[in-house]
Design an enzyme around this catalytic site. Structure first.
Site, PDB file in Angstrom:
ATOM      1  N   ARG A  48       0.808  -1.220   0.000  1.00 13.68           N
ATOM      2  CA  ARG A  48       0.000   0.000   0.000  1.00 13.68           C
ATOM      3  C   ARG A  48       0.839   1.266   0.000  1.00 13.68           C
ATOM      4  O   ARG A  48       0.431   2.294  -0.486  1.00 13.68           O
ATOM      5  CB  ARG A  48      -0.808   0.014   1.304  1.00 13.68           C
ATOM      6  CG  ARG A  48      -2.223  -0.357   1.103  1.00 13.68           C
ATOM      7  CD  ARG A  48      -3.036  -0.029   2.280  1.00 13.68           C
ATOM      8  NE  ARG A  48      -2.344  -0.383   3.527  1.00 13.68           N
ATOM      9  CZ  ARG A  48      -2.968  -0.634   4.661  1.00 13.68           C
ATOM     10  NH1 ARG A  48      -4.268  -0.592   4.704  1.00 13.68           N
ATOM     11  NH2 ARG A  48      -2.306  -0.920   5.760  1.00 13.68           N
ATOM     12  N   LYS A 147       1.447 -19.530   5.179  1.00 13.77           N
ATOM     13  CA  LYS A 147       0.627 -19.992   6.292  1.00 13.77           C
ATOM     14  C   LYS A 147       0.366 -18.840   7.267  1.00 13.77           C
ATOM     15  O   LYS A 147       1.146 -17.895   7.254  1.00 13.77           O
ATOM     16  CB  LYS A 147       1.310 -21.173   6.989  1.00 13.77           C
ATOM     17  CG  LYS A 147       2.574 -20.764   7.774  1.00 13.77           C
ATOM     18  CD  LYS A 147       2.975 -21.779   8.764  1.00 13.77           C
ATOM     19  CE  LYS A 147       2.598 -21.434  10.151  1.00 13.77           C
ATOM     20  NZ  LYS A 147       3.398 -20.382  10.822  1.00 13.77           N
ATOM     21  N   HIS A 177       7.584 -23.560   5.396  1.00 16.07           N
ATOM     22  CA  HIS A 177       9.025 -23.437   5.178  1.00 16.07           C
ATOM     23  C   HIS A 177       9.824 -24.574   5.805  1.00 16.07           C
ATOM     24  O   HIS A 177      10.953 -24.823   5.418  1.00 16.07           O
ATOM     25  CB  HIS A 177       9.538 -22.046   5.617  1.00 16.07           C
ATOM     26  CG  HIS A 177       9.702 -21.864   7.088  1.00 16.07           C
ATOM     27  ND1 HIS A 177       8.685 -21.481   7.908  1.00 16.07           N
ATOM     28  CD2 HIS A 177      10.790 -22.000   7.893  1.00 16.07           C
ATOM     29  CE1 HIS A 177       9.138 -21.397   9.151  1.00 16.07           C
ATOM     30  NE2 HIS A 177      10.406 -21.697   9.176  1.00 16.07           N
ATOM     31  N   LYS A 181      13.699 -26.984   4.633  1.00 14.43           N
ATOM     32  CA  LYS A 181      14.934 -27.120   5.417  1.00 14.43           C
ATOM     33  C   LYS A 181      15.725 -28.315   4.885  1.00 14.43           C
ATOM     34  O   LYS A 181      15.157 -29.373   4.605  1.00 14.43           O
ATOM     35  CB  LYS A 181      14.613 -27.289   6.911  1.00 14.43           C
ATOM     36  CG  LYS A 181      14.051 -25.993   7.528  1.00 14.43           C
ATOM     37  CD  LYS A 181      13.934 -26.091   9.027  1.00 14.43           C
ATOM     38  CE  LYS A 181      13.198 -24.910   9.614  1.00 14.43           C
ATOM     39  NZ  LYS A 181      14.029 -23.793  10.020  1.00 14.43           N
ATOM     40  N   GLU A 215      11.729 -23.294  20.826  1.00 12.21           N
ATOM     41  CA  GLU A 215      12.222 -21.945  20.531  1.00 12.21           C
ATOM     42  C   GLU A 215      12.533 -21.216  21.829  1.00 12.21           C
ATOM     43  O   GLU A 215      11.867 -21.432  22.843  1.00 12.21           O
ATOM     44  CB  GLU A 215      11.154 -21.154  19.786  1.00 12.21           C
ATOM     45  CG  GLU A 215      10.776 -21.754  18.449  1.00 12.21           C
ATOM     46  CD  GLU A 215       9.847 -20.824  17.680  1.00 12.21           C
ATOM     47  OE1 GLU A 215      10.366 -20.039  16.886  1.00 12.21           O
ATOM     48  OE2 GLU A 215       8.634 -20.872  17.913  1.00 12.21           O
ATOM     49  N   HIS A 239       3.965 -27.125  10.587  1.00 13.43           N
ATOM     50  CA  HIS A 239       5.343 -27.631  10.626  1.00 13.43           C
ATOM     51  C   HIS A 239       5.451 -29.035  11.244  1.00 13.43           C
ATOM     52  O   HIS A 239       6.039 -29.936  10.657  1.00 13.43           O
ATOM     53  CB  HIS A 239       6.245 -26.688  11.423  1.00 13.43           C
ATOM     54  CG  HIS A 239       6.233 -25.267  10.937  1.00 13.43           C
ATOM     55  ND1 HIS A 239       6.098 -24.932   9.608  1.00 13.43           N
ATOM     56  CD2 HIS A 239       6.352 -24.081  11.592  1.00 13.43           C
ATOM     57  CE1 HIS A 239       6.144 -23.611   9.476  1.00 13.43           C
ATOM     58  NE2 HIS A 239       6.279 -23.075  10.661  1.00 13.43           N
ATOM     59  N   LYS A 339       7.331 -21.744  22.839  1.00 15.50           N
ATOM     60  CA  LYS A 339       8.135 -20.522  22.866  1.00 15.50           C
ATOM     61  C   LYS A 339       8.795 -20.432  24.235  1.00 15.50           C
ATOM     62  O   LYS A 339       8.277 -20.958  25.222  1.00 15.50           O
ATOM     63  CB  LYS A 339       7.237 -19.294  22.687  1.00 15.50           C
ATOM     64  CG  LYS A 339       6.431 -19.319  21.390  1.00 15.50           C
ATOM     65  CD  LYS A 339       7.054 -18.452  20.330  1.00 15.50           C
ATOM     66  CE  LYS A 339       6.280 -18.463  19.043  1.00 15.50           C
ATOM     67  NZ  LYS A 339       7.099 -18.568  17.858  1.00 15.50           N
TER      68      LYS A 339
HETATM   69  C1  BG6 Z   1       6.799 -19.677  11.852  1.00 22.11           C
HETATM   70  C2  BG6 Z   1       5.972 -19.317  13.062  1.00 22.11           C
HETATM   71  O1  BG6 Z   1       6.021 -20.363  10.913  1.00 22.11           O
HETATM   72  O2  BG6 Z   1       7.899 -20.497  12.231  1.00 22.11           O
HETATM   73  C3  BG6 Z   1       6.846 -18.632  14.106  1.00 22.11           C
HETATM   74  O3  BG6 Z   1       4.909 -18.468  12.681  1.00 22.11           O
HETATM   75  C4  BG6 Z   1       8.062 -19.476  14.429  1.00 22.11           C
HETATM   76  O4  BG6 Z   1       6.095 -18.384  15.301  1.00 22.11           O
HETATM   77  C5  BG6 Z   1       8.781 -19.885  13.148  1.00 22.11           C
HETATM   78  O5  BG6 Z   1       8.915 -18.714  15.269  1.00 22.11           O
HETATM   79  C6  BG6 Z   1       9.912 -20.865  13.442  1.00 22.11           C
HETATM   80  O6  BG6 Z   1      10.657 -21.083  12.271  1.00 22.11           O
HETATM   81  P1  BG6 Z   1      12.195 -21.489  12.340  1.00 22.11           P
HETATM   82  O7  BG6 Z   1      12.569 -21.755  10.921  1.00 22.11           O
HETATM   83  O8  BG6 Z   1      12.913 -20.311  12.943  1.00 22.11           O
HETATM   84  O9  BG6 Z   1      12.266 -22.689  13.212  1.00 22.11           O
END
Ligand code: BG6
Length: 491
Positions: A48, A147, A177, A181, A215, A239, A339
């Site tokens: 935008r 996603k 994603h 990997k 994480e 994931h 987290k």
């Molecule tokens: C994302 C989530 O899809 O994946 C995030 O929305 C998360 O919350 C992230 O932190 C983790 O990805 P990676 O590749 O850092 O493990």
């Protein structure tokens, strides 16, 4: 990598957003550095905001300084990459703005086009319909859908139906994603490129499988988004379930999109539903409180200034999944993610069964450790296999100890740079290979399973269990495999 140098226009909606700056543009820059972009391929930011091409190029340069520090002062790739970059102001909700894409010659001279929708999924439908109104949905044009696709089965169907009004399934690339990997792809190589593992890949030999994505980061800065999602929607639905599918699927006949996806969907359909009271014995939810991570004090979920103290959104999930088919009957798949845990790491652990009878009768050998195959995705990419060995030395008798056979991918391949997940996936979209992307039936089946659990959770007044930041989640998560006589694998 197979190289495709077909010229392409990559248009990123949400072109100045976090995902574009942190991941997509660095990935495209690396592809350019590795010579994987055709000379006339263009990268176009769209959002935008009013911005000139020059301002966009400067913004991308700043992002590269931050996220690809090795690119600072780069005289080789940057000048070329900068030339590819341009910008178009498009309000995703203003159909008439999309004519600017035609003015920008998007898809001209028969170039392929990748429209990357790095926006809120609520906009996917209207973006796709506006693209179609302006003739930007020809078969050589593809859309990448980030996603989460919806927040449950119903909303995901609604979004998907909107997209499908103007694009075909072959043109829709639903990205996860994790599938990009390197070690995840290596899991396929290990399973199907060797004779060694596959004959032992079943309930006769494997006791349990554990998938952990841990994480250390919290939700800082994105409380509003995260609180509507939670760990189940943000991580498990996509994931973790995708990793489970790759571990559990039957060997596909070929390594192509439909063959792989046909096998994954069978696993998803065989997942035993977790509903009603089962949700209490088979799942654990947690919310992080303050604590210490890497020697630093960090705040809890409710210390964020945007937070709402009534929130029941989980920042941690652990669960036991069962797959009802011949190969996996009786083998629990333990999944956990959260987290603000003690360590950032992701791994898949294949825990083999004990030997049926130990011939080693010394006291020290009573507890023969079981073989374990560990596929570590991050922080380092490695695969290790724990096997029992004799401790060397005549005086040691038959003393056995576990030893790890380690395959470090960086060392094995002479420190070759391991591409980021988005590099591989962007290249795949450009060359029209959907093998590592999700077909809609997979997304739908994953939502069905997750919806069952979330609906059971919503029927209780119980709150997610608190856990200290820097811990491994709520105590109940530790108890989950212990109830079955098993333990989580320690990092
Ligand atoms: C994302 C989530 O899809 O994946 C995030 O929305 C998360 O919350 C992230 O932190 C983790 O990805 P990676 O590749 O850092 O493990």
């Amino acid at each position: 990598m197979k190289v495709s140098l077909k010229a392409c226009d990559v248009v990123i909606f949400g072109g100045v957003g976090d995902l574009a700056m942190r991941k997509l543009l660095p990935a495209l820059y690396h592809l350019d550095m590795d010579g994987l972009l055709a000379p006339t391929t263009r990268v176009v930011g769209a959002s935008r905001r009013d911005m000139s091409n020059k301002e966009y190029q400067d913004k991308v340069r700043e992002a590269l300084d931050e996220f690809v520090p090795s690119s600072v002062g780069d005289e080789k790739t940057w000048p070329r990459f900068k030339e590819r970059l341009s910008y178009v102001t498009v309000d995703a909700q203003q159909e008439s703005d999309f004519s600017r894409l035609n003015d920008h010659n998007i898809g001209g001279e028969d170039r392929d086009v990748v429209f990357y929708l790095a926006t809120s999924p609520d906009l996917f439908g209207s973006i796709c319909s506006s693209l179609a109104v302006h003739g930007l949905n020809a078969p050589r044009m593809r859309v990448v859908l980030e996603k989460p696709l919806g927040r449950d089965l119903m909303s995901s169907r609604a979004i998907n139906d909107e997209v499908m009004k103007n694009f075909t399934e072959q043109q829709a690339f639903r990205i996860d994603h994790y599938l990009g990997k390197e070690t995840v792809q290596n899991l396929l190589a290990i399973r199907f490129g060797n004779t060694l593992f596959e004959p032992l890949w079943d309930s006769a030999h494997i006791d349990n499988v554990q998938i952990t994505v841990s994480e250390t980061v919290g939700v800082e800065g994105r409380w509003g988004y995260y609180d509507k999602a939670g760990a189940m929607r943000d991580m498990v639905q996509n994931h973790l379930i995708q990793l489970l599918c790759l571990v559990a699927m039957e060997p596909p006949g070929r390594m192509d999109a439909d063959s792989v996806r046909d096998e994954k969907i069978k696993v998803l359909k065989a997942l035993r539903p977790i509903t009603g009271a089962n949700a209490y014995t088979k799942t654990v939810r947690g919310q992080y409180a303050k604590g210490m991570i890497n020697g630093k004090e960090v705040m809890g979920y409710f210390d964020d200034e945007d937070s709402n103290p009534d929130s029941r959104t989980e920042t941690f999930v652990a669960l036991r999944a069962d797959i009802d088919n011949w190969r996996w009957a009786g083998v629990p798949f333990y999944l956990r993610t959260g987290k603000r845990l003690g360590q950032r790491y992701s791994e898949i652990v294949i825990q083999y069964k004990a030997v049926p009878h130990s011939i080693f009768s010394d006291e020290s050998n009573r507890q023969l450790q079981r073989n374990q195959l560990i596929i570590r995705l991050q922080p380092e990419e490695k695969i290790s296999l724990t096997v029992m060995n004799k401790v060397p030395g005549a005086s040691e008798g038959m003393n056995l100890q576990p030893v790890d056979l380690n395959l470090s991918l960086t060392e094995a391949f002479n420190n070759r740079r391991s591409p980021e997940a988005y590099e591989r996936l962007l290249l795949d979209v450009m060359r029209n290979d959907a093998t590592l992307f999700m077909r809609y039936d997979e997304v739908e089946a994953a939502w069905k399973w997750v919806d069952g659990i979330m609906s059971a959770w919503s029927q209780t007044s119980e709150r997610p269990k608190e856990y200290a930041s820097g811990s491994w989640g709520p105590a109940a998560s530790m108890a989950l495999p212990i109830k079955d006589g098993r333990n989580w694998h320690d990092y």
